[in-house]
Design an enzyme around this catalytic site. Structure first.
Site, mmCIF file in Angstrom:
data_model
loop_
_atom_site.group_PDB
_atom_site.id
_atom_site.type_symbol
_atom_site.label_atom_id
_atom_site.label_comp_id
_atom_site.label_asym_id
_atom_site.label_seq_id
_atom_site.Cartn_x
_atom_site.Cartn_y
_atom_site.Cartn_z
ATOM 1 N N ASP A 9 42.900 37.564 112.729
ATOM 2 C CA ASP A 9 43.164 36.120 112.662
ATOM 3 C C ASP A 9 42.503 35.451 113.868
ATOM 4 O O ASP A 9 42.659 35.901 114.999
ATOM 5 C CB ASP A 9 44.689 35.892 112.682
ATOM 6 C CG ASP A 9 45.072 34.448 112.415
ATOM 7 O OD1 ASP A 9 45.833 34.204 111.473
ATOM 8 O OD2 ASP A 9 44.618 33.552 113.166
ATOM 9 N N ASP A 104 41.061 31.396 108.216
ATOM 10 C CA ASP A 104 40.687 32.113 109.441
ATOM 11 C C ASP A 104 41.326 33.488 109.562
ATOM 12 O O ASP A 104 41.460 34.013 110.655
ATOM 13 C CB ASP A 104 41.033 31.272 110.675
ATOM 14 C CG ASP A 104 42.514 31.329 111.022
ATOM 15 O OD1 ASP A 104 43.328 31.506 110.104
ATOM 16 O OD2 ASP A 104 42.842 31.211 112.216
ATOM 17 N N GLU A 105 41.758 34.068 108.452
ATOM 18 C CA GLU A 105 42.388 35.389 108.567
ATOM 19 C C GLU A 105 42.077 36.260 107.356
ATOM 20 O O GLU A 105 41.780 35.760 106.270
ATOM 21 C CB GLU A 105 43.905 35.276 108.768
ATOM 22 C CG GLU A 105 44.632 34.625 107.637
ATOM 23 C CD GLU A 105 46.149 34.560 107.855
ATOM 24 O OE1 GLU A 105 46.753 35.602 108.177
ATOM 25 O OE2 GLU A 105 46.704 33.472 107.678
HETATM 26 P P1 TTP Z 1 46.569 29.485 111.932
HETATM 27 O O1 TTP Z 1 45.805 30.758 112.039
HETATM 28 O O2 TTP Z 1 47.967 29.531 111.488
HETATM 29 O O3 TTP Z 1 46.606 28.751 113.345
HETATM 30 P P2 TTP Z 1 45.516 28.701 114.485
HETATM 31 O O4 TTP Z 1 44.310 29.499 114.158
HETATM 32 O O5 TTP Z 1 45.246 27.258 114.828
HETATM 33 O O6 TTP Z 1 46.292 29.342 115.707
HETATM 34 P P3 TTP Z 1 46.669 30.880 115.933
HETATM 35 O O7 TTP Z 1 45.961 31.269 117.194
HETATM 36 O O8 TTP Z 1 48.138 30.893 116.093
HETATM 37 O O9 TTP Z 1 46.187 31.650 114.752
HETATM 38 O O10 TTP Z 1 45.795 28.505 110.984
HETATM 39 C C1 TTP Z 1 44.364 28.461 110.937
HETATM 40 C C2 TTP Z 1 43.888 27.034 110.800
HETATM 41 O O11 TTP Z 1 44.438 26.452 109.632
HETATM 42 C C3 TTP Z 1 44.319 26.155 111.943
HETATM 43 O O12 TTP Z 1 43.417 26.209 113.027
HETATM 44 C C4 TTP Z 1 44.364 24.801 111.295
HETATM 45 C C5 TTP Z 1 44.736 25.077 109.860
HETATM 46 N N1 TTP Z 1 46.169 24.792 109.662
HETATM 47 C C6 TTP Z 1 46.544 23.535 109.190
HETATM 48 O O13 TTP Z 1 45.681 22.690 108.920
HETATM 49 N N2 TTP Z 1 47.864 23.261 109.040
HETATM 50 C C7 TTP Z 1 48.844 24.161 109.330
HETATM 51 O O14 TTP Z 1 50.056 23.864 109.186
HETATM 52 C C8 TTP Z 1 48.456 25.452 109.813
HETATM 53 C C9 TTP Z 1 49.502 26.486 110.139
HETATM 54 C C10 TTP Z 1 47.105 25.721 109.952
HETATM 55 MG MG MG Z 2 44.475 31.528 113.441
#
Ligand code: TTP
Ligand code: MG
Length: 385
Positions: A9, A104-105
């Site tokens: 991720d 992103d995962e």
């Molecule tokens: P995530 O992987 O949940 O969050 P992140 O990458 O920003 O942070 P982390 O380091 O904890 O992984 O989500 C990936 C992307 O998806 C995030 O950058 C933006 C988008 N997203 C939204 O638009 N709304 C949301 O509620 C979430 C959880 C994510």
């Molecule tokens: Mg992320």
């Protein structure tokens, strides 16, 4: 052989993409979401913003109150989509078995792919290295023998982390964690569990299965398995499984209907079991027959309702076989069955049909016994003579 699953991720994905374009954002609290003066929510918060209590989904106005010095940026989705596709392409260079989960995962089944790197850890480091070199993004990787443990471990080692849980260590790793870390445990279930005195995964894992099932229903069984570090879900590319099939060639050609039906029954059990293992249901059943002269026919039927129940698949296949045999052709040298038009298992359909729910549960119970003791450990009614 134990599987090796990666969950990978990207860290603060939207923010990180913005930082590549605007390096001055480095080291500062940054929030991607949109204009804080207008209604909107946080999509991504940099790790510098998180200690202020900011998280995804929070109204931007609240985020501004909590961290007025944060830099707010409006989301630019095409940039993120482009970065995401490059990220997935890099992952695909490390294993053909990749299941993207979101933008992103992804899960990767890297079983046996470590040889060129020396270890799975080195493989993960190489992957992280390429992502950073080519995209200037950091990723966190969880390594474990199953999906659920890999996912929780990547979450725990963020940002820019790498956490490997050795096979056999799942329980030790999971036990002290809060139940909310388990996928599938939302706020409501967390409350329900709290009322039962269960706050940690370890406590949930040590509850008798019957208690969890009684309180939480079927989902409780899944959560209980996860809490015990048990998760046999495969890493599956989207749309990867289009059909499942099985066939058998006889040592001697035959026209005997009971014998053909008995073999067909066994084949149907195998494909239905595979459907259940993949949490899929099939809408189409196809029978294949090869005659002694090698002429091959296929006959298919669309089920009224998608199913993964042995009895449904066999009933359809048997009917196709009956029709084909009624034509009185030559003896048969091969019989095969294929299920296709696969759909995700839609539980709600069964909720209105307790009998079919019961049948599926019975089939799954038998699957478990077979997984543990082998395919021939338990047989239902119809036997191959
Ligand atoms: P995530 O992987 O949940 O969050 P992140 O990458 O920003 O942070 P982390 O380091 O904890 O992984 O989500 C990936 C992307 O998806 C995030 O950058 C933006 C988008 N997203 C939204 O638009 N709304 C949301 O509620 C979430 C959880 C994510
Ligand atoms: Mg992320």
């Amino acid at each position: 052989m134990a599987r090796c699953i990666f969950h990978i991720d990207l860290d603060a994905f939207f923010v990180s993409v913005e930082r590549v374009l605007t390096p001055e954002l480095e080291g500062k609290p940054v929030i991607v979401g949109g204009d804080p003066e207008r209604r909107g929510v946080v999509a991504s918060a940099s790790y510098e913003a998180r200690p202020f209590g900011i998280y995804a989904g929070m109204p931007l106005s609240r985020a501004r109150c909590l961290c007025p010095q944060a830099i707010f940026i409006q989301a630019s989705f095409p940039r993120y989509v482009e970065a995401s596709s490059k990220f997935m392409k890099i992952l695909a260079d490390f294993s053909p078995h990749i299941e993207p989960l979101g933008i992103d995962e992804a899960y990767l089944d890297v079983t046996g792919c470590e040889q060129a790197y020396g270890s799975y850890r080195q493989l993960a480091l190489a992957m992280k290295g390429r992502i950073y070199k080519e995209l200037r993004l950091t990723a966190s990787v969880g390594i474990a023998a199953c999906k659920v443990v890999a996912k929780i471990s990547s979450d725990l080692c963020k940002p820019d982390g790498l956490l490997e849980i050795a096979p056999g260590e799942e329980r030790n790793f999971l036990n002290p964690l809060p139940v909310a870390k388990l996928p599938g445990v939302g706020r409501r279930m967390e409350q329900q569990l709290k009322q039962m005195g269960i706050t940690t995964i370890g406590k949930l894992a040590s509850l008798p299965l019957g208690v969890v099932k009684g309180q939480l229903g079927t989902i409780g069984v899944v959560i209980h398995n996860y809490a015990n570090g048990m998760d046999n879900r495969r890493v599956e590319a989207p749309g990867e499984t289009r059909s499942i099939s099985q066939q058998i060639t006889f040592a001697r050609d035959t026209s005997k209907q009971p014998l053909l039906e008995a073999h067909l029954h066994g084949l149907c059990e195998e494909v239905s079991m595979e459907l259940r293992r993949r949490d899929k249901q099939a809408k189409c059943v196809t029978l294949k027959l090869r005659y002694a002269d090698f002429r091959t026919i296929t006959r298919q039927v669309i089920l009224r309702e998608a199913s993964n129940i042995n009895q449904d698949i066999f009933a359809a296949a048997r009917c196709l076989l009956g029709n084909a045999l009624a034509r009185g052709e030559k003896p048969i040298r091969l019989i095969g069955i294929k299920v296709s038009k696969l759909v995700g298992r839609e539980k709600q359909l069964h909720m209105f049909d307790p009998e079919r729910d019961r049948m599926e549960r019975l089939d799954r119970a038998i699957d478990k016994i077979r997984e543990k003791y082998g395919q021939t450990s338990i047989k239902r009614g119809r036997r191959v003579a």
